[in-house]
Motif scaffolding. Structure first.
Motif, PDB file in Angstrom:
ATOM      1  N   PRO A  31       0.796  -1.229   0.000  1.00 23.25           N
ATOM      2  CA  PRO A  31       0.000   0.000   0.000  1.00 23.25           C
ATOM      3  C   PRO A  31       0.829   1.280   0.000  1.00 23.25           C
ATOM      4  O   PRO A  31       0.365   2.312  -0.463  1.00 23.25           O
ATOM      5  CB  PRO A  31      -0.852  -0.111   1.264  1.00 23.25           C
ATOM      6  CG  PRO A  31      -0.204  -1.143   2.104  1.00 23.25           C
ATOM      7  CD  PRO A  31       0.575  -2.034   1.194  1.00 23.25           C
ATOM      8  N   TRP A  32       2.055   1.213   0.474  1.00 18.56           N
ATOM      9  CA  TRP A  32       2.912   2.397   0.522  1.00 18.56           C
ATOM     10  C   TRP A  32       3.771   2.560  -0.732  1.00 18.56           C
ATOM     11  O   TRP A  32       4.467   3.562  -0.899  1.00 18.56           O
ATOM     12  CB  TRP A  32       3.827   2.330   1.753  1.00 18.56           C
ATOM     13  CG  TRP A  32       4.531   1.011   1.884  1.00 18.56           C
ATOM     14  CD1 TRP A  32       4.148  -0.050   2.657  1.00 18.56           C
ATOM     15  CD2 TRP A  32       5.715   0.593   1.208  1.00 18.56           C
ATOM     16  NE1 TRP A  32       5.013  -1.101   2.497  1.00 18.56           N
ATOM     17  CE2 TRP A  32       5.995  -0.729   1.606  1.00 18.56           C
ATOM     18  CE3 TRP A  32       6.564   1.203   0.292  1.00 18.56           C
ATOM     19  CZ2 TRP A  32       7.093  -1.439   1.130  1.00 18.56           C
ATOM     20  CZ3 TRP A  32       7.656   0.485  -0.184  1.00 18.56           C
ATOM     21  CH2 TRP A  32       7.907  -0.815   0.240  1.00 18.56           C
ATOM     22  N   CYS A  33       3.730   1.591  -1.653  1.00 13.23           N
ATOM     23  CA  CYS A  33       4.570   1.575  -2.854  1.00 13.23           C
ATOM     24  C   CYS A  33       4.057   2.591  -3.878  1.00 13.23           C
ATOM     25  O   CYS A  33       2.913   2.511  -4.324  1.00 13.23           O
ATOM     26  CB  CYS A  33       4.571   0.166  -3.440  1.00 13.23           C
ATOM     27  SG  CYS A  33       5.269   0.038  -5.101  1.00 13.23           S
ATOM     28  N   ALA A  38       0.546   4.260  -8.400  1.00 16.00           N
ATOM     29  CA  ALA A  38       0.452   4.854  -9.736  1.00 16.00           C
ATOM     30  C   ALA A  38      -0.232   3.906 -10.723  1.00 16.00           C
ATOM     31  O   ALA A  38      -0.893   4.359 -11.661  1.00 16.00           O
ATOM     32  CB  ALA A  38       1.841   5.225 -10.245  1.00 16.00           C
ATOM     33  N   ALA A  39      -0.096   2.602 -10.519  1.00 10.05           N
ATOM     34  CA  ALA A  39      -0.680   1.626 -11.441  1.00 10.05           C
ATOM     35  C   ALA A  39      -2.164   1.384 -11.192  1.00 10.05           C
ATOM     36  O   ALA A  39      -2.855   0.821 -12.053  1.00 10.05           O
ATOM     37  CB  ALA A  39       0.075   0.301 -11.341  1.00 10.05           C
ATOM     38  N   GLN A  40      -2.689   1.787 -10.055  1.00 11.87           N
ATOM     39  CA  GLN A  40      -4.079   1.473  -9.712  1.00 11.87           C
ATOM     40  C   GLN A  40      -5.104   1.971 -10.731  1.00 11.87           C
ATOM     41  O   GLN A  40      -6.017   1.220 -11.084  1.00 11.87           O
ATOM     42  CB  GLN A  40      -4.428   1.959  -8.300  1.00 11.87           C
ATOM     43  CG  GLN A  40      -3.694   1.216  -7.206  1.00 11.87           C
ATOM     44  CD  GLN A  40      -3.747  -0.287  -7.362  1.00 11.87           C
ATOM     45  OE1 GLN A  40      -4.806  -0.908  -7.290  1.00 11.87           O
ATOM     46  NE2 GLN A  40      -2.595  -0.898  -7.605  1.00 11.87           N
ATOM     47  N   PRO A  41      -4.989   3.191 -11.253  1.00  9.30           N
ATOM     48  CA  PRO A  41      -5.972   3.613 -12.269  1.00  9.30           C
ATOM     49  C   PRO A  41      -5.921   2.745 -13.529  1.00  9.30           C
ATOM     50  O   PRO A  41      -6.958   2.467 -14.132  1.00  9.30           O
ATOM     51  CB  PRO A  41      -5.582   5.058 -12.583  1.00  9.30           C
ATOM     52  CG  PRO A  41      -4.805   5.517 -11.391  1.00  9.30           C
ATOM     53  CD  PRO A  41      -4.108   4.304 -10.856  1.00  9.30           C
ATOM     54  N   GLY A  61       6.275  -8.653   0.497  1.00  7.60           N
ATOM     55  CA  GLY A  61       7.416  -8.108   1.215  1.00  7.60           C
ATOM     56  C   GLY A  61       8.308  -9.212   1.727  1.00  7.60           C
ATOM     57  O   GLY A  61       8.048 -10.403   1.529  1.00  7.60           O
ATOM     58  N   SER A  62       9.347  -8.812   2.394  1.00  5.66           N
ATOM     59  CA  SER A  62      10.303  -9.753   2.953  1.00  5.66           C
ATOM     60  C   SER A  62       9.598 -10.744   3.873  1.00  5.66           C
ATOM     61  O   SER A  62       8.773 -10.362   4.703  1.00  5.66           O
ATOM     62  CB  SER A  62      11.368  -8.976   3.732  1.00  5.66           C
ATOM     63  OG  SER A  62      12.299  -9.853   4.294  1.00  5.66           O
ATOM     64  N   LEU A  74       9.762  -7.104  -8.189  1.00  7.29           N
ATOM     65  CA  LEU A  74       9.373  -5.704  -8.291  1.00  7.29           C
ATOM     66  C   LEU A  74       7.863  -5.588  -8.151  1.00  7.29           C
ATOM     67  O   LEU A  74       7.122  -6.506  -8.503  1.00  7.29           O
ATOM     68  CB  LEU A  74       9.802  -5.116  -9.638  1.00  7.29           C
ATOM     69  CG  LEU A  74      11.298  -5.048  -9.906  1.00  7.29           C
ATOM     70  CD1 LEU A  74      11.552  -4.637 -11.352  1.00  7.29           C
ATOM     71  CD2 LEU A  74      11.980  -4.091  -8.954  1.00  7.29           C
ATOM     72  N   TRP A  75       7.411  -4.440  -7.672  1.00  7.66           N
ATOM     73  CA  TRP A  75       5.984  -4.193  -7.494  1.00  7.66           C
ATOM     74  C   TRP A  75       5.530  -3.062  -8.388  1.00  7.66           C
ATOM     75  O   TRP A  75       6.304  -2.150  -8.656  1.00  7.66           O
ATOM     76  CB  TRP A  75       5.676  -3.818  -6.061  1.00  7.66           C
ATOM     77  CG  TRP A  75       6.070  -4.815  -5.047  1.00  7.66           C
ATOM     78  CD1 TRP A  75       6.078  -6.170  -5.150  1.00  7.66           C
ATOM     79  CD2 TRP A  75       6.542  -4.524  -3.734  1.00  7.66           C
ATOM     80  NE1 TRP A  75       6.501  -6.742  -3.982  1.00  7.66           N
ATOM     81  CE2 TRP A  75       6.805  -5.746  -3.092  1.00  7.66           C
ATOM     82  CE3 TRP A  75       6.771  -3.361  -3.023  1.00  7.66           C
ATOM     83  CZ2 TRP A  75       7.273  -5.824  -1.793  1.00  7.66           C
ATOM     84  CZ3 TRP A  75       7.233  -3.430  -1.736  1.00  7.66           C
ATOM     85  CH2 TRP A  75       7.479  -4.667  -1.130  1.00  7.66           C
ATOM     86  N   PRO A  76       4.298  -3.044  -8.768  1.00  7.43           N
ATOM     87  CA  PRO A  76       3.398  -4.176  -8.694  1.00  7.43           C
ATOM     88  C   PRO A  76       3.739  -5.220  -9.754  1.00  7.43           C
ATOM     89  O   PRO A  76       4.226  -4.895 -10.829  1.00  7.43           O
ATOM     90  CB  PRO A  76       2.022  -3.568  -8.969  1.00  7.43           C
ATOM     91  CG  PRO A  76       2.299  -2.394  -9.850  1.00  7.43           C
ATOM     92  CD  PRO A  76       3.643  -1.874  -9.408  1.00  7.43           C
ATOM     93  N   THR A  77       3.482  -6.451  -9.415  1.00 10.46           N
ATOM     94  CA  THR A  77       3.566  -7.555 -10.367  1.00 10.46           C
ATOM     95  C   THR A  77       2.181  -8.182 -10.443  1.00 10.46           C
ATOM     96  O   THR A  77       1.624  -8.546  -9.415  1.00 10.46           O
ATOM     97  CB  THR A  77       4.603  -8.610  -9.931  1.00 10.46           C
ATOM     98  OG1 THR A  77       5.919  -8.034  -9.997  1.00 10.46           O
ATOM     99  CG2 THR A  77       4.554  -9.842 -10.826  1.00 10.46           C
ATOM    100  N   LEU A  78       1.648  -8.263 -11.647  1.00 12.43           N
ATOM    101  CA  LEU A  78       0.363  -8.907 -11.879  1.00 12.43           C
ATOM    102  C   LEU A  78       0.634 -10.224 -12.599  1.00 12.43           C
ATOM    103  O   LEU A  78       1.303 -10.238 -13.641  1.00 12.43           O
ATOM    104  CB  LEU A  78      -0.548  -8.042 -12.743  1.00 12.43           C
ATOM    105  CG  LEU A  78      -1.157  -6.828 -12.052  1.00 12.43           C
ATOM    106  CD1 LEU A  78      -0.170  -5.671 -12.028  1.00 12.43           C
ATOM    107  CD2 LEU A  78      -2.415  -6.407 -12.733  1.00 12.43           C
ATOM    108  N   ILE A  79       0.148 -11.313 -12.018  1.00 14.52           N
ATOM    109  CA  ILE A  79       0.311 -12.626 -12.624  1.00 14.52           C
ATOM    110  C   ILE A  79      -1.064 -13.119 -13.061  1.00 14.52           C
ATOM    111  O   ILE A  79      -2.013 -13.097 -12.274  1.00 14.52           O
ATOM    112  CB  ILE A  79       0.984 -13.626 -11.659  1.00 14.52           C
ATOM    113  CG1 ILE A  79       2.316 -13.048 -11.162  1.00 14.52           C
ATOM    114  CG2 ILE A  79       1.199 -14.969 -12.359  1.00 14.52           C
ATOM    115  CD1 ILE A  79       3.049 -13.940 -10.176  1.00 14.52           C
TER     116      ILE A  79
END
Length: 110
Positions: A31-33, A38-41, A61-62, A74-79
């Motif tokens: 949530p803090w990334c 930026a990718a949400q829209p 995360g770790s 890397l985030w976000p990653t969509l699979i």
């Protein structure tokens, strides 16, 4: 099933993911990334025409085993999954068509 806007309180196990039928997208991020926010829209726009696709939004995360099992770096990653089989992924999407392409691959009967 509409796009999830909140990260899941508890991530599913790898076995649960490996048993999911149909079309599924797992979004790994935090949530803090800034990249994730930026990718949400773009993600929201892509899901407007794919409401039947299951969307799991997983905070990564770790020490988080699910993301490590999919080698997320890397985030976000969509699979993108069709009947528990990975058919594509998008890392840090910059355009909505990148996400739509992945959705189109899984939103069709196998």
């Amino acid at each position: 099933m509409p796009m999830n806007t909140l990260y899941a309180d508890k991530e599913p196990t790898r076995a649960e993911v490996d048993a999911l039928p149909g079309a599924t997208v797992i979004e790994f991020g935090a949530p803090w990334c800034g990249f994730c926010r930026a990718a949400q829209p773009l993600i929201e726009q892509a899901f407007e025409t794919h409401e039947e696709v299951r969307h799991l939004k997983i905070e990564d995360g770790s020490g988080r085993p699910l993301g490590r099992s999919f080698r997320v770096k890397l985030w976000p990653t969509l699979i993108f999954f069709r009947d528990a089989q990975e058919v594509g992924r998008v890392v840090r999407p910059g355009r909505v068509d990148e996400i739509r392409k992945g959705l189109a691959q899984i939103d069709q009967p196998a």
